[in-house]
Design a protein around this motif. Structure first.
Motif, PDB file in Angstrom:
ATOM      1  N   VAL A   1       0.849  -1.189   0.000  1.00 36.78           N
ATOM      2  CA  VAL A   1       0.000   0.000   0.000  1.00 36.78           C
ATOM      3  C   VAL A   1       0.883   1.237   0.000  1.00 36.78           C
ATOM      4  N   GLN A   2       0.587   2.154  -0.906  1.00 35.50           N
ATOM      5  CA  GLN A   2       1.273   3.440  -0.902  1.00 35.50           C
ATOM      6  C   GLN A   2       0.345   4.482  -0.309  1.00 35.50           C
ATOM      7  N   LEU A   3       0.877   5.327   0.539  1.00 32.24           N
ATOM      8  CA  LEU A   3       0.087   6.376   1.179  1.00 32.24           C
ATOM      9  C   LEU A   3       0.449   7.710   0.549  1.00 32.24           C
ATOM     10  N   VAL A   4      -0.582   8.482   0.225  1.00 26.33           N
ATOM     11  CA  VAL A   4      -0.379   9.777  -0.428  1.00 26.33           C
ATOM     12  C   VAL A   4      -0.965  10.865   0.454  1.00 26.33           C
ATOM     13  N   GLU A   5      -0.107  11.779   0.903  1.00 22.23           N
ATOM     14  CA  GLU A   5      -0.545  12.902   1.715  1.00 22.23           C
ATOM     15  C   GLU A   5      -0.788  14.122   0.827  1.00 22.23           C
ATOM     16  N   SER A   6      -1.698  14.965   1.274  1.00 22.22           N
ATOM     17  CA  SER A   6      -1.944  16.236   0.600  1.00 22.22           C
ATOM     18  C   SER A   6      -2.474  17.227   1.620  1.00 22.22           C
ATOM     19  N   GLY A   7      -2.464  18.505   1.232  1.00 25.29           N
ATOM     20  CA  GLY A   7      -3.056  19.538   2.074  1.00 25.29           C
ATOM     21  C   GLY A   7      -2.070  20.418   2.805  1.00 25.29           C
ATOM     22  N   GLY A   8      -0.781  20.127   2.683  1.00 24.75           N
ATOM     23  CA  GLY A   8       0.192  20.976   3.340  1.00 24.75           C
ATOM     24  C   GLY A   8       0.281  22.337   2.677  1.00 24.75           C
TER      25      GLY A   8
ATOM     26  N   SER B   1      -5.387  27.584  10.106  1.00 22.75           N
ATOM     27  CA  SER B   1      -5.758  26.172  10.046  1.00 22.75           C
ATOM     28  C   SER B   1      -5.350  25.545   8.716  1.00 22.75           C
ATOM     29  N   LEU B   2      -5.125  24.260   8.767  1.00 18.86           N
ATOM     30  CA  LEU B   2      -4.901  23.452   7.577  1.00 18.86           C
ATOM     31  C   LEU B   2      -5.532  22.089   7.808  1.00 18.86           C
ATOM     32  N   ARG B   3      -5.910  21.429   6.734  1.00 22.08           N
ATOM     33  CA  ARG B   3      -6.393  20.056   6.829  1.00 22.08           C
ATOM     34  C   ARG B   3      -5.562  19.178   5.922  1.00 22.08           C
ATOM     35  N   LEU B   4      -4.929  18.204   6.500  1.00 22.41           N
ATOM     36  CA  LEU B   4      -4.149  17.237   5.746  1.00 22.41           C
ATOM     37  C   LEU B   4      -4.997  16.010   5.437  1.00 22.41           C
ATOM     38  N   SER B   5      -4.731  15.398   4.293  1.00 22.60           N
ATOM     39  CA  SER B   5      -5.421  14.175   3.897  1.00 22.60           C
ATOM     40  C   SER B   5      -4.404  13.084   3.627  1.00 22.60           C
ATOM     41  N   CYS B   6      -4.818  11.862   3.899  1.00 18.74           N
ATOM     42  CA  CYS B   6      -3.984  10.686   3.627  1.00 18.74           C
ATOM     43  C   CYS B   6      -4.867   9.642   2.961  1.00 18.74           C
ATOM     44  N   ALA B   7      -4.501   9.239   1.766  1.00 18.47           N
ATOM     45  CA  ALA B   7      -5.284   8.249   1.039  1.00 18.47           C
ATOM     46  C   ALA B   7      -4.358   7.163   0.505  1.00 18.47           C
TER      47      ALA B   7
ATOM     48  N   ILE C   1      -7.975  14.136  14.384  1.00 14.95           N
ATOM     49  CA  ILE C   1      -7.821  13.114  13.347  1.00 14.95           C
ATOM     50  C   ILE C   1      -9.168  12.452  13.126  1.00 14.95           C
ATOM     51  N   SER C   2      -9.470  12.150  11.869  1.00 13.65           N
ATOM     52  CA  SER C   2     -10.748  11.522  11.551  1.00 13.65           C
ATOM     53  C   SER C   2     -10.591  10.648  10.319  1.00 13.65           C
ATOM     54  N   ARG C   3     -11.585   9.780  10.141  1.00  7.38           N
ATOM     55  CA  ARG C   3     -11.550   8.868   8.992  1.00  7.38           C
ATOM     56  C   ARG C   3     -12.923   8.927   8.337  1.00  7.38           C
ATOM     57  N   ASP C   4     -12.990   9.017   7.029  1.00  4.28           N
ATOM     58  CA  ASP C   4     -14.293   9.035   6.384  1.00  4.28           C
ATOM     59  C   ASP C   4     -14.753   7.602   6.120  1.00  4.28           C
ATOM     60  N   ASN C   5     -15.865   7.454   5.465  1.00  2.00           N
ATOM     61  CA  ASN C   5     -16.419   6.115   5.230  1.00  2.00           C
ATOM     62  C   ASN C   5     -15.595   5.303   4.246  1.00  2.00           C
ATOM     63  N   GLY C   6     -14.707   5.969   3.578  1.00  2.00           N
ATOM     64  CA  GLY C   6     -13.846   5.266   2.641  1.00  2.00           C
ATOM     65  C   GLY C   6     -12.491   5.030   3.235  1.00  2.00           C
ATOM     66  N   ASN C   7     -11.478   5.328   2.506  1.00  2.00           N
ATOM     67  CA  ASN C   7     -10.131   5.039   2.937  1.00  2.00           C
ATOM     68  C   ASN C   7      -9.345   6.256   3.382  1.00  2.00           C
ATOM     69  N   THR C   8      -9.920   7.435   3.302  1.00  2.00           N
ATOM     70  CA  THR C   8      -9.154   8.646   3.565  1.00  2.00           C
ATOM     71  C   THR C   8      -9.167   9.019   5.040  1.00  2.00           C
ATOM     72  N   VAL C   9      -8.001   9.405   5.541  1.00  2.00           N
ATOM     73  CA  VAL C   9      -7.847   9.874   6.916  1.00  2.00           C
ATOM     74  C   VAL C   9      -7.416  11.332   6.868  1.00  2.00           C
ATOM     75  N   TYR C  10      -7.985  12.137   7.751  1.00  2.00           N
ATOM     76  CA  TYR C  10      -7.729  13.568   7.769  1.00  2.00           C
ATOM     77  C   TYR C  10      -7.068  13.984   9.085  1.00  2.00           C
ATOM     78  N   LEU C  11      -6.302  15.047   9.002  1.00  2.00           N
ATOM     79  CA  LEU C  11      -5.778  15.687  10.202  1.00  2.00           C
ATOM     80  C   LEU C  11      -6.142  17.165  10.110  1.00  2.00           C
ATOM     81  N   GLN C  12      -7.138  17.563  10.885  1.00  2.00           N
ATOM     82  CA  GLN C  12      -7.530  18.965  10.956  1.00  2.00           C
ATOM     83  C   GLN C  12      -6.655  19.659  11.977  1.00  2.00           C
ATOM     84  N   MET C  13      -5.942  20.678  11.535  1.00  2.00           N
ATOM     85  CA  MET C  13      -5.006  21.381  12.405  1.00  2.00           C
ATOM     86  C   MET C  13      -5.470  22.822  12.578  1.00  2.00           C
TER      87      MET C  13
END
Length: 125
Positions: A1-8, A16-22, A69-81
């Motif tokens: 599995v490769q993890l891809v971050e975005s939102g920086g 505030s910023l919100r990071l995503s990991c999918a 930190i939160s996770r949606d119904n799919g595979n994405t995890v978020y970090l709300q900062m």
């Protein structure tokens, strides 16, 4: 599995910023997911993690009350900062570790099986 971050990005102190990991090419099912960060000249440190089942979370003391930190119904995890500080400036990494329940060892780097490439967060004063 490769993890891809975005939102920086670049943000002023207090912002505030919100990071995503999918995942790419796989799934995060049966994996706890976490965020780490590494500032220049410092070791990589744990920030937050969330379990696969039950929504259990763990936070470093330095971010409690500001990050979520939160996770949606799919595979994405978020970090709300929120309420970002200059000392939050770092490269933020997403990580995933196998677990059917809970977050077995969030502070143990060896627990985490997969790591992303990182996304830069810069907080100006």
């Amino acid at each position: 599995v490769q993890l891809v971050e975005s939102g920086g990005g670049l943000v002023q102190a207090g912002g505030s910023l919100r990071l995503s990991c999918a995942p790419s090419g796989g799934t995060l099912s049966s994996h706890a997911t976490g965020w780490f960060r590494q500032a220049p000249g410092k070791e990589r440190e744990f920030v937050a993690a969330i379990s696969w089942i039950g929504g259990n979370t763990e936070y470093a003391d330095s971010v409690k009350g500001r990050f979520t930190i939160s996770r949606d119904n799919g595979n994405t995890v978020y970090l709300q900062m929120n309420s970002l500080k200059p000392e939050d400036t770092a490269v933020y990494y997403c990580a995933a570790g196998y677990s059917d329940y809970g977050i077995p060892a969030p502070y143990d780097h060896d627990y985490w099986d997969y790591w992303g490439q990182g996304t830069q967060v810069t907080v100006s004063s």
